[in-house]
Design an enzyme around this catalytic site. Structure first.
Site, PDB file in Angstrom:
ATOM      1  N   GLU A  22       1.235  -1.291   0.148  1.00  0.00           N
ATOM      2  CA  GLU A  22      -0.145   0.013   0.099  1.00  0.00           C
ATOM      3  C   GLU A  22       1.279   1.085  -0.195  1.00  0.00           C
ATOM      4  O   GLU A  22       1.942   1.526   0.471  1.00  0.00           O
ATOM      5  CB  GLU A  22      -0.816  -0.268   1.207  1.00  0.00           C
ATOM      6  N   LYS A  24       2.095   4.483   1.551  1.00  0.00           N
ATOM      7  CA  LYS A  24       2.490   5.084   2.604  1.00  0.00           C
ATOM      8  C   LYS A  24       2.767   6.395   2.724  1.00  0.00           C
ATOM      9  O   LYS A  24       3.073   7.268   1.996  1.00  0.00           O
ATOM     10  CB  LYS A  24       4.151   4.226   3.235  1.00  0.00           C
ATOM     11  N   ASP A  26       2.101  10.344   3.956  1.00  0.00           N
ATOM     12  CA  ASP A  26       2.827  11.577   5.522  1.00  0.00           C
ATOM     13  C   ASP A  26       1.722  12.008   5.840  1.00  0.00           C
ATOM     14  O   ASP A  26       1.430  13.115   5.569  1.00  0.00           O
ATOM     15  CB  ASP A  26       3.813  12.266   4.728  1.00  0.00           C
ATOM     16  N   GLU A  78      -4.703   7.702   6.937  1.00  0.00           N
ATOM     17  CA  GLU A  78      -4.146   8.371   7.973  1.00  0.00           C
ATOM     18  C   GLU A  78      -4.658   9.883   7.459  1.00  0.00           C
ATOM     19  O   GLU A  78      -5.552   9.827   7.090  1.00  0.00           O
ATOM     20  CB  GLU A  78      -2.955   8.183   6.901  1.00  0.00           C
ATOM     21  N   GLU A 184       5.578   9.214  -0.092  1.00  0.00           N
ATOM     22  CA  GLU A 184       6.568   9.365   1.429  1.00  0.00           C
ATOM     23  C   GLU A 184       7.653   7.688   1.001  1.00  0.00           C
ATOM     24  O   GLU A 184       8.563   7.724   1.642  1.00  0.00           O
ATOM     25  CB  GLU A 184       6.292   9.257   2.548  1.00  0.00           C
ATOM     26  N   LYS A 206       7.863  -1.338   6.562  1.00  0.00           N
ATOM     27  CA  LYS A 206       7.912   0.313   5.707  1.00  0.00           C
ATOM     28  C   LYS A 206       8.979   0.801   5.100  1.00  0.00           C
ATOM     29  O   LYS A 206      10.220   0.684   5.801  1.00  0.00           O
ATOM     30  CB  LYS A 206       7.168   1.619   6.751  1.00  0.00           C
ATOM     31  N   ASP A 439     -11.717  37.728 -18.869  1.00  0.00           N
ATOM     32  CA  ASP A 439     -10.670  38.219 -18.945  1.00  0.00           C
ATOM     33  C   ASP A 439     -11.184  39.929 -18.676  1.00  0.00           C
ATOM     34  O   ASP A 439     -11.682  40.695 -19.534  1.00  0.00           O
ATOM     35  CB  ASP A 439     -10.208  38.510 -20.232  1.00  0.00           C
ATOM     36  N   ASP A 441     -10.505  43.533 -18.544  1.00  0.00           N
ATOM     37  CA  ASP A 441      -9.087  44.352 -18.514  1.00  0.00           C
ATOM     38  C   ASP A 441      -8.624  46.143 -18.754  1.00  0.00           C
ATOM     39  O   ASP A 441      -9.935  46.999 -19.340  1.00  0.00           O
ATOM     40  CB  ASP A 441      -8.563  43.793 -20.389  1.00  0.00           C
ATOM     41  N   ASP A 530     -13.523  40.830 -22.079  1.00  0.00           N
ATOM     42  CA  ASP A 530     -13.163  40.806 -23.369  1.00  0.00           C
ATOM     43  C   ASP A 530     -13.513  39.605 -23.794  1.00  0.00           C
ATOM     44  O   ASP A 530     -13.518  38.764 -22.261  1.00  0.00           O
ATOM     45  CB  ASP A 530     -11.477  41.392 -23.361  1.00  0.00           C
TER      46      ASP A 530
END
Length: 612
Positions: A22, A24, A26, A78, A184, A206, A439, A441, A530
């Site tokens: 699996e 792991k 962090d 986790e 990790e 691990k 946009d 402007d 625009d």
């Protein structure tokens, strides 16, 4: 005392039919216990995490009716902040865990919510199942996840707060993905292993995905045996941690002899020494500017301490094609902020995980500045003949566009001094837009407040129409507003009906402020909305791309709460954008998961039946 079962660390994977693997992650280990009346999230040391991660417990609370047949239950998993399918940002998870004020916790949970990744099931329907085999527990957890409609593999863009960690029998393939995506590591588990509380066991193993870095020594503490290590960051010495693990007694004695002869004792047994002695170390991640889980590898006596740079540390932290070479790293690029080519490459490495999803499968156009920002520049639409083999491309009717899908391509372009990344409104596998963009402007940078005003008006309009939109700075003097679409849902002709309506709506309400006049000389100092630019063959600056101006400001995605009179594009430099993404996440994180198809279709149907 730890409540959870713990794996032992190994430098080599256990292989064979009896092992499963699996990813792991962090993060924070957590036991999730759910009954008909209570949801509890406990740390591995038995501390409550309910208040620190309310997005997880609240999600489960809402799902209680769907879970009734499994209750009471306990899951092992986790708590993570996913940056991709294989990697979690531990620095952010830890920061979340340290927050105490409720308003700050709720704000963080809203802007950058965490996920709970489930990898084991300990009790189900009130029955302890830890004496069942790993394979049996995993199958029950899988069935539970299917019923919950949870993602069956971690997905950073999913709104489902609980997700399932799958297993595999193919270690090598999984490890390749871990290396590629900077994960990790891997946990190997015996198929017939039981889950035992507060036990470290060789039935779970691990393996860590350690990176390497060249550093130099700046001090030594004789009492604890730790060497202080540093790198060079923009010409300054920056201490990034300390190391003791991995040093033999002979090497430790040699260090002590050197610091006694050439260093200065600042207090009993504690020495400082001028930069000179270089070494190679392994580490897991960079955490609040310090290396985590550092171990000594070897001395590098032939290396100059000046070559132990922050850039080389960043480069070694990513999976980059070995054929990639860099030139003229000291070349000044952004004069006003004194940023060099090395600084620019460093920015792209640090922001790459957030930037690359927006470049994925887009026919890229870049603007290159061979002599640095604010100097001569040119558009590059075609892949050059001298491009290395790892640069892939896609052809349209006129050009062979580069596809930027990983760090190797991104950094090769950076070395070519491509400072701006422009992308079309659709991916390479469709002729239809996958987003609508307005946009805004203003006539000049000094009139940026007009863009803020227009953005606020468009937001009000979109909210009235039931649309969720995403604002972003252009990186120069304007604001751009995005509405995500599903692929192959609308044509450009259809989206033009909507963009024309929205632009004309703003102009009709505020004719003295806004205009749709394309000719600059005829705009009379008004802000130009625009909508014509949203068309096949047109491009827009990519989120998180710098601009070729003297500050190197960034086309940064924003939260709507930031669109106010205090907003200034000049504040969004490369350094500032990296800091804000690390602290608050990406405002566009949910962009790809929230297409507004249903709402846009209803609006188009209404507009076709009206005279507007």
């Amino acid at each position: 005392m730890a409540l959870t079962m713990q794996p032992v660390l190994s430098s080599s994977p256990p292989l064979g039919e009896n092992w499963r693997y699996e990813v792991k992650y962090d993060g924070y280990r957590g036991l999730l216990t759910v009954s008909q009346t209570e949801v509890s999230l406990l740390s591995r040391n038995g501390l409550s995490l309910n208040s620190a991660f309310p997005e997880i417990t609240q999600y489960i609370t809402k799902k209680l009716p769907e879970l009734e047949k499994y209750l009471p239950l306990t899951i092992d998993g986790e708590i993570v902040s996913l940056t991709n399918r294989y990697r979690s940002n531990f620095e952010y998870v830890q920061k979340r865990g340290l927050l105490k004020k409720k308003d700050l916790i709720l704000e963080a949970a809203s802007h950058q919510p965490c996920h709970y990744l489930a990898f084991d099931l300990l009790t189900c329907r009130g029955k302890d199942i830890t004496s069942l085999s790993y394979e049996e527990r995993k199958k029950m957890l899988y069935d539970f996840s299917v019923d919950l409609k949870a993602p069956l593999a971690p997905d950073p863009f999913s709104n489902e707060r609980i997700q399932y960690i799958p297993k595999t029998s193919d270690f090598r393939s999984l490890w390749e993905h871990i290396k590629k995506f900077d994960g990790e590591g891997v946990v190997a588990k015996k198929k017939d292993s039981f889950w035992i509380e507060n036990k470290k066991t060789a039935e779970w193993v691990k393996l860590k995905n350690h990176k390497r870095a060249a550093v130099f020594m700046t001090g030594y503490n004789h009492a604890n045996g730790y060497i202080t290590i540093a790198i060079v960051d923009r010409g300054k010495i920056k201490e990034i941690g300390s190391v003791s693990h991995g040093l033999s007694d002979q090497e430790r004695n040699a260090v002590l002899a050197i610091v006694k002869q050439h260093g200065t004792e600042v207090k009993t047994g504690d020495y400082v020494i001028a930069p000179s002695i270089c070494m190679m170390v392994h580490y897991l991640t960079v955490h609040f500017g310090k290396l985590r889980e550092v171990s000594f590898v070897k001395f590098e006596f032939d290396m100059s301490w000046k070559d132990c740079t922050y850039l080389q540390l960043l480069l070694h932290s990513k999976n980059i094609n070995p054929a990639l070479q860099f030139t003229n790293l000291d070349k000044p690029i952004f004069p006003k902020t004194e940023k060099s080519k090395a600084d620019y490459i460093g920015y792209l490495i640090e922001i790459g995980e957030t930037l690359l999803p927006f470049l994925k499968n887009r026919a890229l156009t870049v603007i290159r500045y061979p002599h640095g920002a604010c100097k001569e520049s040119f558009f590059q639409k075609n892949k050059p003949d001298y491009a290395p083999d790892f640069i892939t491309s896609v052809k349209d009717q006129e050009h062979e566009h580069i596809l930027c899908h990983d760090y190797s391509v991104l950094l090769w372009l950076a070395n070519q001094l491509a400072l701006e990344f422009h992308i079309p409104f659709q991916t390479v596998d469709t002729e239809h837009p996958t987003e609508i963009v307005f946009d805004l402007d203003p006539p000049s940078q000094s009139e940026f407040s007009l863009a803020v005003r227009a953005a606020e008006e468009l937001r009000r309009l979109f909210e009235q129409l039931g649309l969720q939109s995403f604002p972003k700075l252009s990186g120069n003097k304007g604001i751009q507003i995005y509405i995500p679409l599903s692929k192959n849902t609308f044509t450009y002709d259809e989206t033009r009906i909507f963009t024309s309506f929205a632009a004309r709506y703003c102009v009709s309400l505020f004719p003295d402020l806004f205009t749709t006049e394309r000719l600059i000389k005829n705009r009379q100092g008004k802000l130009y909305i625009d909508y014509v630019q949203h068309a096949p063959g047109k491009t827009i600056i990519c989120p998180y791309s710098p601009r070729g101006n003297e500050l190197g400001t960034v086309a940064a995605p924003l939260f709507w709460s930031e669109i106010n009179s205090n907003l200034s594009p000049a504040d969004f430099t490369m350094d500032a954008v990296i800091k804000r993404v690390n602290e608050t996440g990406c405002p566009f994180k949910q962009f790809f998961r929230q297409p507004q198809d249903k709402q846009i279709r209803a609006i188009l149907d209404h507009l076709k039946d009206s005279d507007f």
